[in-house]
Every structure is written in structure tokens, then in C-alpha cells.
Design a protein around this motif. Structure first.
Motif, PDB file in Angstrom:
ATOM      1  N   LYS A   1      14.451   4.965  -1.796  1.00  0.00           N
ATOM      2  CA  LYS A   1      14.473   3.912  -2.807  1.00  0.00           C
ATOM      3  C   LYS A   1      15.921   3.654  -3.201  1.00  0.00           C
TER       4      LYS A   1
ATOM      5  N   ASP B   1      10.220   7.223 -10.245  1.00  0.00           N
ATOM      6  CA  ASP B   1       9.816   8.618 -10.037  1.00  0.00           C
ATOM      7  C   ASP B   1       8.298   8.757 -10.033  1.00  0.00           C
TER       8      ASP B   1
ATOM      9  N   VAL C   1       6.804   7.385  -6.763  1.00  0.00           N
ATOM     10  CA  VAL C   1       7.041   8.299  -5.642  1.00  0.00           C
ATOM     11  C   VAL C   1       6.112   9.502  -5.746  1.00  0.00           C
TER      12      VAL C   1
ATOM     13  N   LYS D   1      10.054  11.901   0.162  1.00  0.00           N
ATOM     14  CA  LYS D   1      11.178  11.150  -0.371  1.00  0.00           C
ATOM     15  C   LYS D   1      12.461  11.551   0.357  1.00  0.00           C
TER      16      LYS D   1
END
Lengths: 493, 493
Positions: free
Chosen positions: A259, A285, A288, A295
């Protein structure tokens, strides 16, 4: 595959290139070149009102309205201002999709936003024609490696960067940065000869189509095992999470996400890049976490992780579930640092069972007994082998066998010193075949002489054995396998 | 230099090699070979009671007691058990230092501890002879690059790994892992052709001499700018902190530390490696913090950071103090991720002053104006240059000039796509000279075709311009320069 609209974009039967040109410095020239030279099997129509004659043997048309056949997709590489008019013609012609690579829209402020509003009106909110982009680098679909001589096509390439060197594999890319279907994409394929791709889709400003449609498509596509995503904004967070969760229950499917635009400075940059609006970093956050994706921190990690999962799926090795791993190192110091890093990435070196330990004791010299836990500093065994004129390859194989036969050990990390003097290639020749057929993954960290490292890399790649440039990368990449197993398992319960 | 005892170990006038052998698989053979082939200028005496004749033209002696000349240093490569007896002979002969490479001491438990106690008694707590090691890989002192043909010596090499390819530079290594004066050390010199070393000292179990004496010596040595340290335990934390603080006020001196054995698993590994006893991880954190050293997470970072500081000191570039940096990228996505990473590493892209901004506006096409802040996506300027048949090198130079002339910008980060097609080497030829003479550092992240990356790397290395393999590495390494400036400044007040 269910998602018909994505199928239209990645697998059209006929395309018009708006802005095709004889001038090789123009994007429209390079797009046409990519289609022709990579043997796109559908029909191609170069469109340019100011051009006469032919381009790569294809006759120029002044407008899409001059084409008699049905057209699936129009690819735009013309200045932003003239796009609305041509889009009206495309709608009139009944073209279902428009891939717009030009920039100068949301990302440049007021003028660009006006253009966007015009397009929304003309397309009746994309009900008359679907749009990918603008401000993107199009799509690549790789059907066949570029170096395979064949009459069938290499694939479908619509980037304005020239594609002539690529490898088919099981990875699909969805990206809000054009370079992941341009220069960086090529860089990655050169960097990792063992990493192949199936698709790369640059979604740009996501005026209409976004990561959502492509993600859905790739989750369904059995030729795709790994989906590598770069986003600057989430088009529909709820749907994104839902799709990622769905992917957890699909066999052999892993999603990795980078991201961008997480900090205020990054968001400022992202606004001027794709016009993406700032998202709260807590929201990011949460997305995800809920989506359960792997990630990655940056592009380097994104493709390194993609390669690791790609090869794990390709070879059908057993995914580690608990993080119990053995390490073979040629240095005590590397062993100590590895032990620290292993903890950091959720791994541990378990205590050896009696059987494996006994085998190791036999291979170590008396003055330097082995550890009781699965961290094997092989230097003393190699020294003993040399003293006794025993083949070091045979000793290495015995160590591998002992460790791989331990039920609770899920894989092996190996530091390998590549040196012509120490003839490690001979050791490799002895061990690679056994590693290849093992059900558990074995990773290598290669150090030593540059030329010998390259030789060893090529050999390992031939056998689909993963190797890394740094100790931490090797350990981190084993760690993400465990993380993904736990994610998938969580979803089951 | 003040520390006489270290001088004796790194710069002896005469050495005896205990365990020298005609058998090339033996460490004692390779140590003698290293001394001879690298033109150690002092006297060398091979010692082995079971050998007759000569080794590399040097006559074997049965014992050090047979030597008539004075001996500064005895290098031991013999089994652990026989060391105490020979050490007694060395004391009798009046030898002042013993470098013991054999293992089998503290790290193997009871038997090894008994041996240590014997040595403590024989040496009267090291008052009769000083000891480096045991369980180490000795010392390298590099006086001259290995590829320079010269009558003067290459240096002083006592490792049992063969040294024949090395570069002199301004970095000194202190390590509790032998591989940093063995295989990994060679690997690093191959990996970074622009990184040279002055010393590498493997301290092993630190029975007597430790990091403390070497650190003190290297802080005083004006040929050393960067001290790269790997430790599994601190011999004297208070003294370590004191020395590191002292180094802060020494011009052009930076200390970088990797600490192994931070986790329980790492401590277990460390105990079996060098017999180092577990330290509380909070204590470790406190030592690192108080000492104000640059902390590296692993060997990869240790040497990457060392290279960065080494070249900064070598070229005399101005250290960035505030973290204001400009980024030139060929991709908006890379720009966004860079902006995020920059924040993470304490950097920011400041707003451009009117003058620089105006220059950029002139170089950008109308449809895509530049950012107001120092993040320059050059793709539109390159496209405009190509359209107008303007040299891209000239445009690049104008961008550099505009950014470097901004007082508040302390350096430039540059993403460079290396491609034969795009003839980036020509652009490089235009810009490298200006970058070389600039007082501010310019870092490169090179992507693209493997062969072109290599070409660009070699060119940049020639000009002492730093380049990195990943975006994050480039940004991180600029970040540590700022960190070090702040550390040094803190110490002043």
C-alpha cells in the motif's frame, strides 16, 4: 471465467489503437508494435486521422467508425482533451471497453476533474462503455515465454513500453503504478529468471474499473496462484476484504499487497500521481488485517514474496505450518544472527530427535560436537571430511537426509559459500537432486565469489530451488510461508 | 598509535606459525601461504615438530625455542589440547602475543573451560603473554590493493581462508564471527567493488583481548573512517560506551554495530559458537542507545552502511543534517512509495523555492505540471524532450542543477531505469561529472536490464557515486547519514 468485463480487457478478440503512429517515439506506435510483434491473435486496427498508408502491414483508419468488424476494445494513446469526442465515437461504434493510457485527469486538479465529469456524462456513468485507466500502462497477458519459437502468440501486450523479453508463470499483478507493467516489470523478470507472470494490469486512476474486478477475475483463474497488488487507494474496502477472504479458501492462491500513500507525505505524492485521495492510516491497517493478505513493505518485498509463493505452488512443496525449521550454516556467527532473525519472523530451530542427532555426531569431529538443536554449523564436518578424504557432497547429503527425515522439521535454510577453490558446484551437483524431490522446502543464501554465485543460482533455478541474496531475506521469506498457512487455517475454522 | 599491544598483533615485525604444514588442506599451510603470497614484510617461521625441510622457501623449526631472532607474534593452528604446552614455550622464548585460531574452548563446555583455566594459569592471567582468540580467524591488515603490481607488500593476513583478492579502504572490522575475516569478508569485497578495507580482526572467544582494545586502536588510527562491529557479547559495556562517545568527537569517524544473540534462541546459538554468555536484551538496548552507534540489523546492513559512510568520507561530501532531500523518479508509484519510506527513515521532500520550481515548469509539458515539492517524476520531461528532439541528458542536468542549487535540499535520491533502448548510459555520461563534483550526496537506485545495470554500476563506482539495488536501501542509507549527523551534533552540546 465469470467476470466478462475483465475478460474483454485481458482477452479481446479485436482492438483499435487510437493514436497509432508511424513515429516510433509515440506511445501509439509502441503499443501497436507490442500487439503485432508479440503475436496478438485478434484483429488490430490502427486509428489516426492524420496518418495514411499502413503500420506493420495494418491499414490506418481515420476513425473507429470506418471499421466494419466488431471491436471489443479501444486502446487510447492521445492527449487528454480529445478523448471525450473519440469516446463518443467508440460508443456509437458499439465498442464495449476503452483502455485509456493518457494522463492529465484527476491527478492534475481542476482541468482534469472537468474532463472526468465530461466522460462520466458521455458514458452515462460507464453504462455505455467500460473504462480502464486513465493514466495507466495497460495490460499484459503472457501466454508463452518470449524465447520460445512458436507460431502461436506470445500474448497480449498493450503497454507503451516495449515488451520483448518475458516469462510465463503463475503470478498476476494488479497495480496503481504503471511501472509494474513497464520498466520495473521488465526489471523484475530480468532479476528473477525463475519468476514468471500470467498477467499484469495497470489500473491507473481507476475512474471505472479497479482492483476489485481484476482481483475477482484472478481469484477465479486457475492459471494464477499468486496475486501481487500495489494500491494507492482502495476503491471499495469492504468488497476488497470480502474477496481476499474468499481467496483464503481457494487452494493454491495467495494475495500480497503493497500500500502506497500511508504517510501524509506519501498521500501528497499519491494525489499528484493517480489523484488518489488520502485514507486514514488506521483504516489502511484495518483493511490489511481483516483481509488477511500478506503485506509487503515495498516493491522489492512484493516481488520477492511473489517469487517465493510462485515457486512453492509450482513445485507443490508442503507449506510449513508451525515455523519449525533447520538451518545449515558454514559460520557460527551467521548461525547466531539467524537464530535472532528466526525469532523475529516467527520461526524456531527445534531440538533434534535422537536419530538425527546421532547421525550428526558421527559426522562432526570429536573436538567440536554438534548442537542439540537444529542449527548445524557444518564447518567442522567439512574439515573432518577433508582430513579423511571423504566427499563433502556425501557428508552434506547425510546432513540433509537426517534433517529432512525429522517429522517435526518443516524445511531447511542453508547458507552456502560459493567458491571455485572449495568446489562447491560439485557439492551442489550431489545435493540438488535430493532437494528437488524432497516434499519440504529448502532455501539457500548464497555468498562467495560473484561468478560462482551466478553459476549456483542458475543451477538452483533449473531445479526450482529458491535462493536469496541476504540472510534476512531467506529467513523472512520462510516466515511468510508460515504466516500464510496460519491465515489460511484461521479461515477454515 | 597508543595501543602498543594491538600494534603488536596487527603490525608485528616477526611471526611464528605454530602448526605450519606442507599439506594444503591444513589451516597452518594456508596461514603461511597468506603471509608469504601477500608479501608480509616481517620474518616468518613455520613451526612443526613433525615436518622437515622448507615451506614456501622457509625452513621448518621444531619449536619456537629453536628460533634465534626475536618473535613478536605466534599464530596457532593446532588442536586445542596441545596449546597449553606450546604456550609455555612461547613465554619462555619471550614472545609477546599469541593469536589462537583453534576452537574447542569455552564454546564446547566443561573440557574447554578446563583448557581455559590452564591457559589462565600458564600466562598468569595474560601478564606473561597476550592472547587473541581462541576460536577466531585472525587478522587482516590491507596496505595495498591485491591487483596492484608492486614490490611493497599487500598487507598482513593471518586467516586460514586464502586471501588473494582485496581492496584497501577506510573501513575496519571487529568481529566475533570468523567469517567476517573469511568467506563473508571476501564475498563483501566482491559484492561491492567500491568498498575497501583497512583491517579485519576476528576476536573469537575474547579470552583476553577483545573489541575494546581494537576499537580504541581504530578510533586513533587516521587511516580508518568507519568501524564495523559484530559482537555476540560485550566484554566491558562501560568502556565500550565511553569509547563510542569519544569517537563522536573525532572527525570522520563512524561506528556501526550488529549485535547477535539478542533473543533466547540467538543466545543459545551464541553460547555454542563463542561461549558468549546471555545478556539481558534491555541491557543490550541500553548499551546501543548510550553509545550512540549506528545499529545495523544484520550483516547485509552492516556492510551496506559501512560502504555508504566509507564513500561519504572518501569523497568529502557534506553530511545531510536535517533530512531534506529531493527525489528524481521515473515513476509516480515509486515516488509515492518513496515518500512513505522517506518519512519512515526520517527524511522529507521539502517544498521547492520559486526559482527551482520555475525551472522545472519549463521542462515539464503543459498537460503535466511538476509537483511543488521536491519529488520530481521525470517521465513527462523525458517525453517532452524526445518529442522536441532535445537531449535528455541536458534536461536531466538542468533538473540536477535546479535541485542542487536549492540551499535547503541536502542531497538527491535518483531512480534510474537502465535500458539499452533508452540509451541511459548517454544520459549518465552527461550527468556523472556534475554529480561527482557536487558537494551534496546523490544516491542512485538502478533498475532495468541486468547488463545495463552492471554498466551503470561500474561507471558510478568509478566516480564514487553510491548506487543501491532497492528503493528502500537507498532511502534507508540516506537516513543513517542524517542519524549520524544528529548523533555527532548531540555529543557537541
Amino acid at each position: 471465467l465469470k467476470n466478462n468485463i475483465v475478460d474483454l480487457f485481458v482477452n479481446p478478440k479485436s482492438v483499435a489503437v487510437i493514436g497509432a503512429s508511424k513515429n516510433p517515439t509515440k506511445g501509439g506506435h509502441r503499443i501497436t508494435n507490442n500487439l503485432v510483434s508479440n503475436k496478438f491473435k485478434g484483429k488490430i486496427y490502427p486509428i489516426n486521422p492524420n496518418s495514411e498508408g499502413k503500420l506493420f502491414g495494418l491499414e490506418f483508419k481515420k476513425s473507429v467508425l470506418e471499421i466494419e468488424d466488431e471491436i471489443d476494445l479501444a486502446i487510447f494513446y492521445v492527449p487528454n482533451q480529445i478523448i471525450p469526442n473519440i469516446l463518443e465515437e467508440c460508443i456509437k461504434k458499439g465498442i464495449k471497453g476503452a483502455l485509456i493510457e493518457a494522463s492529465g485527469f484527476e491527478e492534475v486538479g481542476k482541468k482534469g476533474l472537468e474532463l472526468r465529469d465530461q466522460i462520466l456524462k458521455i458514458t452515462d456513468n460507464f453504462s455505455k462503455i467500460r473504462i480502464l485507466g486513465p493514466n495507466c500502462m495497460g495490460i499484459s497477458r503472457i501466454d508463452r515465454d518470449s524465447d520460445i519459437e512458436s507460431d502461436t502468440m506470445g500474448g497480449f501486450f498493450t503497454s507503451f513500453a516495449v515488451f520483448d523479453n518475458y516469462t510465463r508463470g503463475n503470478v498476476a499483478v494488479i497495480s496503481q503504478s504503471g511501472m509494474l507493467n513497464g520498466g520495473y516489470f521488465m526489471h523484475i523478470m530480468e532479476k528473477y529468471p525463475d519468476l514468471g507472470f500470467r498477467y499484469s494490469c495497470s489500473v491507473g486512476n481507476k475512474m471505472d474499473l479497479s482492483e476489485i474486478e481484476f482481483l475477482e477475475y484472478f481469484i477465479d483463474d486457475p492459471t494464477v496462484n499468486v496475486i501481487a497488488i500495489y494500491l494507492e487507494s482502495f476503491k471499495d474496502p469492504r468488497k476488497f476484504i470480502e474477496l481476499c477472504k474468499k481467496a483464503k479458501s481457494v487452494l493454491n492462491k495467495t494475495i500480497i499487497l503493497v500500500k502506497g500513500g500511508v504517510t501524509t507525505q506519501g498521500q501528497k505524492a499519491s494525489l499528484s500521481h493517480t489523484g488518489a485521495l488520502a485514507e486514514n492510516s488506521q483504516l489502511i491497517d484495518a483493511i490489511v488485517k481483516q483481509s488477511g493478505v500478506i503485506k509487503a513493505k515495498n516493491f522489492f518485498e512484493l516481488f520477492q514474496f511473489a517469487r517465493t509463493f510462485s515457486i512453492m505452488y509450482k513445485t507443490g512443496k508442503k507449506m510449513p505450518k508451525h515455523g519449525n525449521v533447520a538451518m545449515i550454516s558454514g559460520s557460527g556467527g551467521a548461525g547466531t544472527v539467524s537464530a535472532d532473525l528466526a525469532i523475529q519472523y516467527g520461526l524456531n530451530f527445534p531440538v533434534l530427535k535422537e536419530k538425527a542427532y546421532k547421525i550428526l555426531v558421527g559426522l562432526f569431529p570429536e573436538w567440536m560436537p554438534p548442537n542439540k538443536f537444529a542449527l548445524v554449523d557444518i564447518w567442522p564436518t567439512m574439515e573432518k571430511a577433508m582430513m579423511n578424504n571423504v566427499s563433502r557432497g556425501v557428508v552434506m547429503n547425510s546432513i540433509y537426509e537426517a534433517l529432512l527425515n525429522e517429522d517435526h522439521i518443516e524445511g531447511i535454510l542453508n547458507m552456502m559459500f560459493c567458491s571455485e577453490r572449495f568446489q562447491n558446484m560439485r557439492i551442489f551437483d550431489d545435493i540438488v537432486e535430493n532437494i528437488r524431490i524432497a516434499s519440504k522446502p529448502v532455501f539457500f543464501w548464497l555468498i562467495g565469489e560473484a561468478r560462482e554465485i551466478l553459476k549456483a543460482s542458475r543451477l538452483l533455478e533449473k531445479y526450482n530451488i529458491l535462493h536469496f541474496q541476504s540472510l534476512e531475506d531467506m529467513i523472512k521469506n520462510f516466515g511468510i510461508l508460515v504466516q500464510e498457512s496460519k491465515n489460511k487455517n484461521k479461515n477454515k475454522n
